[in-house]
Design a protein around this motif. Structure first.
Motif, PDB file in Angstrom:
ATOM      1  N   GLN A  28      14.005  -3.283   9.792  1.00  0.00           N
ATOM      2  CA  GLN A  28      15.079  -2.576   9.096  1.00  0.00           C
ATOM      3  C   GLN A  28      14.831  -2.549   7.590  1.00  0.00           C
ATOM      4  N   MET A  29      14.334  -3.657   7.058  1.00  0.00           N
ATOM      5  CA  MET A  29      14.034  -3.733   5.632  1.00  0.00           C
ATOM      6  C   MET A  29      12.934  -2.729   5.274  1.00  0.00           C
ATOM      7  N   TYR A  30      11.903  -2.661   6.097  1.00  0.00           N
ATOM      8  CA  TYR A  30      10.796  -1.728   5.852  1.00  0.00           C
ATOM      9  C   TYR A  30      11.302  -0.286   5.873  1.00  0.00           C
ATOM     10  N   ALA A  31      12.159   0.021   6.851  1.00  0.00           N
ATOM     11  CA  ALA A  31      12.703   1.377   6.962  1.00  0.00           C
ATOM     12  C   ALA A  31      13.581   1.714   5.766  1.00  0.00           C
ATOM     13  N   LYS A  32      14.356   0.750   5.291  1.00  0.00           N
ATOM     14  CA  LYS A  32      15.251   0.984   4.150  1.00  0.00           C
ATOM     15  C   LYS A  32      14.439   1.284   2.889  1.00  0.00           C
ATOM     16  N   ILE A  33      13.412   0.477   2.634  1.00  0.00           N
ATOM     17  CA  ILE A  33      12.588   0.693   1.441  1.00  0.00           C
ATOM     18  C   ILE A  33      11.839   2.019   1.553  1.00  0.00           C
ATOM     19  N   SER A  34      11.302   2.295   2.744  1.00  0.00           N
ATOM     20  CA  SER A  34      10.559   3.539   2.949  1.00  0.00           C
ATOM     21  C   SER A  34      11.441   4.752   2.721  1.00  0.00           C
ATOM     22  N   SER A  35      12.688   4.679   3.170  1.00  0.00           N
ATOM     23  CA  SER A  35      13.593   5.817   3.002  1.00  0.00           C
ATOM     24  C   SER A  35      13.898   6.059   1.533  1.00  0.00           C
ATOM     25  N   ARG A  36      14.041   4.993   0.758  1.00  0.00           N
ATOM     26  CA  ARG A  36      14.289   5.157  -0.679  1.00  0.00           C
ATOM     27  C   ARG A  36      13.098   5.811  -1.359  1.00  0.00           C
ATOM     28  N   MET A  37      11.904   5.393  -0.976  1.00  0.00           N
ATOM     29  CA  MET A  37      10.708   5.973  -1.586  1.00  0.00           C
ATOM     30  C   MET A  37      10.577   7.450  -1.235  1.00  0.00           C
ATOM     31  N   LEU A  38      10.913   7.790   0.011  1.00  0.00           N
ATOM     32  CA  LEU A  38      10.824   9.188   0.417  1.00  0.00           C
ATOM     33  C   LEU A  38      11.821  10.043  -0.366  1.00  0.00           C
ATOM     34  N   VAL A  39      13.031   9.519  -0.552  1.00  0.00           N
ATOM     35  CA  VAL A  39      14.033  10.242  -1.341  1.00  0.00           C
ATOM     36  C   VAL A  39      13.552  10.395  -2.784  1.00  0.00           C
ATOM     37  N   ASN A  40      12.909   9.359  -3.325  1.00  0.00           N
ATOM     38  CA  ASN A  40      12.384   9.454  -4.694  1.00  0.00           C
ATOM     39  C   ASN A  40      11.335  10.556  -4.818  1.00  0.00           C
ATOM     40  N   ILE A  41      10.448  10.666  -3.824  1.00  0.00           N
ATOM     41  CA  ILE A  41       9.443  11.725  -3.835  1.00  0.00           C
ATOM     42  C   ILE A  41      10.129  13.087  -3.731  1.00  0.00           C
ATOM     43  N   ALA A  42      11.127  13.186  -2.854  1.00  0.00           N
ATOM     44  CA  ALA A  42      11.861  14.448  -2.701  1.00  0.00           C
ATOM     45  C   ALA A  42      12.590  14.810  -3.994  1.00  0.00           C
ATOM     46  N   ASN A  43      13.170  13.817  -4.663  1.00  0.00           N
ATOM     47  CA  ASN A  43      13.811  14.069  -5.956  1.00  0.00           C
ATOM     48  C   ASN A  43      12.802  14.613  -6.956  1.00  0.00           C
ATOM     49  N   GLY A  44      11.599  14.045  -6.936  1.00  0.00           N
ATOM     50  CA  GLY A  44      10.553  14.516  -7.837  1.00  0.00           C
ATOM     51  C   GLY A  44      10.192  15.971  -7.579  1.00  0.00           C
ATOM     52  N   ILE A  45      10.080  16.347  -6.304  1.00  0.00           N
ATOM     53  CA  ILE A  45       9.787  17.744  -5.953  1.00  0.00           C
ATOM     54  C   ILE A  45      10.904  18.655  -6.437  1.00  0.00           C
ATOM     55  N   SER A  46      12.149  18.223  -6.263  1.00  0.00           N
ATOM     56  CA  SER A  46      13.310  19.012  -6.679  1.00  0.00           C
ATOM     57  C   SER A  46      13.321  19.226  -8.187  1.00  0.00           C
TER      58      SER A  46
ATOM     59  N   LEU B  14       0.830  -1.210   0.000  1.00  0.00           N
ATOM     60  CA  LEU B  14       0.000   0.000   0.000  1.00  0.00           C
ATOM     61  C   LEU B  14       0.863   1.257   0.000  1.00  0.00           C
ATOM     62  N   LYS B  15       1.989   1.197   0.703  1.00  0.00           N
ATOM     63  CA  LYS B  15       2.882   2.359   0.756  1.00  0.00           C
ATOM     64  C   LYS B  15       3.535   2.602  -0.601  1.00  0.00           C
ATOM     65  N   ARG B  16       3.985   1.533  -1.246  1.00  0.00           N
ATOM     66  CA  ARG B  16       4.571   1.668  -2.587  1.00  0.00           C
ATOM     67  C   ARG B  16       3.559   2.276  -3.556  1.00  0.00           C
ATOM     68  N   ARG B  17       2.333   1.791  -3.496  1.00  0.00           N
ATOM     69  CA  ARG B  17       1.304   2.285  -4.413  1.00  0.00           C
ATOM     70  C   ARG B  17       1.016   3.757  -4.167  1.00  0.00           C
TER      71      ARG B  17
ATOM     72  N   GLU C 245      16.573   6.552   8.054  1.00  0.00           N
ATOM     73  CA  GLU C 245      15.764   5.348   7.852  1.00  0.00           C
ATOM     74  C   GLU C 245      14.813   5.124   9.026  1.00  0.00           C
ATOM     75  N   HIS C 246      15.302   5.388  10.226  1.00  0.00           N
ATOM     76  CA  HIS C 246      14.459   5.203  11.411  1.00  0.00           C
ATOM     77  C   HIS C 246      13.264   6.142  11.369  1.00  0.00           C
ATOM     78  N   LYS C 247      13.489   7.388  10.955  1.00  0.00           N
ATOM     79  CA  LYS C 247      12.397   8.365  10.858  1.00  0.00           C
ATOM     80  C   LYS C 247      11.381   7.949   9.791  1.00  0.00           C
TER      81      LYS C 247
END
Length: 714
Positions: A393-411, A30-33, A554-556
């Motif tokens: 840890q796996m969930y946090a790692k994937i979530s952090s990548r997705m957040l960076v991708n969204i931030a890259n999109g905004i940039s 659901l988060k990926r989507r 990643e923790h955040k």
């Protein structure tokens, strides 16, 4: 492994546990989507904001949630302009629109079509003779009709400076970023070829009637790709029902999605490396759809995962034996046509036979995401990992990548909007005002929890900071003050991220001479900029993708989604030339970094080089150095200088390291450390030999060094 009488159920449950551990679970899916849909919404909203009738869709594994870290799935991006209308019959023709009539006959492959160019003033074809008087490289005459070549969209893209990769194009613009985008045309009606699908029903009672009714409303795309065995290589367009397929994927339960992911892992591990990549993940998806439609729904449960996987692989074998993988929506379209040589057919069949006969043992050999080793542990067959990444840890790692991708999109979107303006103060101010007011209206008109509302909320603050800075620059030039209106826009932009909005305000305050307030804003920014948590994001330059993140970041990201950007992301700080009065003189030199020869060597995505752009963290310390110097707080000034040096030496993700070095060099000059300044400029020039202000900064400091030596000798 197979002595257990409940073997299939045992392996299925353990396999489900492993997949859950590597984040193939409802929460992550659901988060990926959401992140994929949010990204395409931001991009489409931006195009609308700029008056461009372009819509962007992210299809494929990332948007479906049907991937893992180890699968390394690409993002499939499709874009189309609503100014062009594909029609299936003349009744759909509309005046004033560019219309393309879809043609299918005995010469076109199933699932493909030709597109005939029509007049926009009356429902008639464009006469073939018109091309004699008005040649158009996108069009050609064939069989007495003016047809659109499937290279037509590519020709337009080339003219716009895009990079072509097969049927896809790339450019530094919203919707593309680091991925390829396939251009397409859209038809609002459901394809005639797919009408039988709407009434076809299998024993699985899937898709439901409601799903089919929705799919019918999505229409279809025509993509600039011809069939393998088609007679019209330059003229055929593939019919794509991607939106309908997304609906189908979103309806799957967790076992069905896990089955699909396992099929893709098998494909990448055992089949495609040995067989020239003849099978595609889309074939696996198609097999899955056929299996779900023709299997009772109560079979798709976690305790039956292995049996479901074997069922899918058996169907794939049957398709391979017949060399026919029928498209799920348009069965006449054989996805295997022209793809599989006799040699590869034998090899793939042997591999599939071996896997199905192994009753799951082959899964132990899958290296992706340590799936095989994890399954061995679950089955008590292997030794413990030396290093084991926990599910959290796996969930946090994937979530952090997705957040960076969204931030890259905004940039990227911020750059794209700024590039769309002519760099004149009044015009930029008017356009930014229009944009921010439009975004405000859009925000108020949207539903409480809509994706559009979230997208606008992410895009507006950066534009507000830019608007505040443009207005403040004009204020400083004319009245040597910052107006309440400018301060208001700065205030709206403070929470764009951790630092960039605040640094633009601090920069303006410094330039107007309000050192006390500037120091307060800088101190506040430093307090929010947790070096263990905050990630810098810059999409101005092409640099290698870095997948590692700070542990604190990643923790955040574990608990938050896109709202974490204002707490964990630091964008680079961008100043247009019309913001010059808000930019310290040391940074102003970056606006004039390019000689005429340098400009000729620029890439299309390097339009930002006419601006002053700097990473947030080094700019924070530089502004502190300047502000504390003006306040005569020497100890604090030297501490800021030390922090600037450390940041440049240790921060690996600086997008504008050469600019930070140029600022540091000018600080060194103020410290009368001219040799150190020269060293900074030389390192900067090594990083970016062209389009670098270090070229003339070196001349200035060399002149100073020579004069000092002469004065010493005299």
């Amino acid at each position: 492994m197979s002595r257990d009488p409940d073997y299939y159920q045992t392996v299925s449950l353990k396999l489900s546990e492993v997949l859950n551990d590597i984040c193939v679970n409802e929460r992550m899916i659901l988060k990926r989507r959401r992140m994929a849909l949010l990204s395409e919404t931001m991009v489409t909203s931006t195009h609308r904001l700029l008056g461009e009738n372009i819509s962007i869709y992210h299809f494929g594994s990332q948007s479906e949630g049907s991937t893992t870290i180890g699968l390394k799935s690409d993002a499939d991006t499709l874009g189309y302009s609503s100014e062009c209308n594909v029609i299936q019959d003349w009744s759909e023709w509309q005046p004033g629109w560019t219309s393309l009539l879809m043609i299918q006959d005995e010469t076109t492959s199933p699932g493909y079509c030709l597109l005939q160019w029509l007049r926009n003033d009356e429902p008639l074809p464009v006469p073939t003779a018109s091309l004699d008087h008005n040649p158009d490289s996108r069009l050609t005459v064939s069989r007495g009709k003016v047809l659109l070549k499937n290279t037509g969209l590519i020709d337009v893209a080339l003219a716009a400076g895009c990079v072509i990769n097969g049927p896809a194009l790339s450019q530094g613009m919203p919707g593309i970023g680091d991925n390829d985008m396939v251009p397409a045309h859209h038809c609002k009606s459901w394809p005639a070829e797919a009408q039988p699908w709407l009434v076809r029903q299998g024993i699985g009672r899937w898709p439901t009637e409601d799903m089919k009714r929705y799919c019918e409303t999505t229409g279809y795309f025509v993509v600039a790709v011809s069939s393998k065995n088609g007679q019209h290589e330059e003229l055929e367009w593939r019919i794509s029902t991607s939106q309908a397929e997304r609906c189908l994927m979103f309806s799957l339960n967790i076992t069905q999605l896990r089955c699909y992911i396992l099929m893709k892992m098998i494909l990448k591990t055992f089949i495609n490396p040995r067989c020239d990549g003849v099978l595609s993940s889309f074939m696996c998806k198609t097999v899955l759809f056929h299996c779900i439609q023709n299997t009772h729904s109560n079979k798709w449960v976690q305790s039956n995962l292995l049996a479901c996987l074997m069922c899918c692989l058996t169907v794939l074998q049957n398709f391979l034996r017949q060399e026919n993988c029928p498209h799920f929506v348009i069965p006449e379209n054989n996805l295997m046509a022209g793809r599989i040589s006799p040699h590869n057919k034998v090899r793939v069949f042997e591999v599939l036979q071996k896997i199905t006969q192994s009753k799951g043992r082959s899964l132990l050999e899958i290296p992706m995401d340590d799936l095989g080793m994890r399954l061995q542990l679950k089955m008590n067959m292997g030794e413990a990992f030396q290093y084991h990444v926990t599910p959290a840890q796996m969930y946090a790692k994937i979530s952090s990548r997705m957040l960076v991708n969204i931030a890259n999109g905004i940039s990227v979107i911020h750059i794209y909007i700024l590039v769309s303006m002519h760099d004149e103060n009044k015009m930029v101010y008017e356009r930014l005002s229009d944009f921010t007011l439009t975004l405000t209206r859009m925000y108020r008109a949207m539903g409480f929890n809509s994706l559009e509302k979230s997208a606008v909320k992410l895009l507006a603050p950066l534009l507000s900071s830019s608007l505040g800075s443009v207005l403040a620059s004009h204020n400083i030039y004319t009245t040597h003050s910052i107006s309440p209106e400018a301060r208001g826009w700065f205030s709206v932009g403070l929470n764009s991220d951790v630092a960039s909005g605040r640094l633009k305000l601090a920069s303006a305050l410094y330039c107007v001479g309000d050192m006390e307030r500037a120091e307060f804003v800088l101190r506040n920014t430093e307090g929010k900029y947790d070096l263990n948590t905050v990630e810098s994001v810059c999409d101005c330059c092409e640099h290698p993708m870095m997948y590692y993140s700070r542990q604190g970041f990643e923790h955040k990201c574990y608990t938050g989604i896109e709202e974490m950007i204002q707490h964990t992301i630091a964008f680079c700080v961008r100043f247009l030339r019309c913001e010059t009065c808000c930019v310290p003189k040391e940074l102003q030199s970056e606006m004039f970094r390019s000689t005429h020869e340098d400009m000729l060597e620029r890439e299309i995505h390097e339009c930002w080089m006419d601006w002053a752009v700097v990473d947030s963290l080094p700019y924070l310390y530089f502004l502190q150095y300047k502000t504390y110097g003006a306040l005569q707080r020497v100890a604090d000034q030297q501490h800021a200088l030390a922090n600037l040096v450390t940041t440049i030496d240790t921060e690996s993700k600086l997008g504008h390291r050469e600019t930070a070095l140029n600022l540091l060099g000018q600080c060194m000059e103020q410290e009368n450390r001219h040799i150190d300044a020269l060293r900074c400029y030389m390192i900067s020039l090594n990083i970016r030999p062209r389009n670098n202000a270090a070229k003339f900064l070196i001349c200035i400091v060399l002149n100073e060094i020579v004069n000092r030596q002469e004065n010493t000798l005299n």
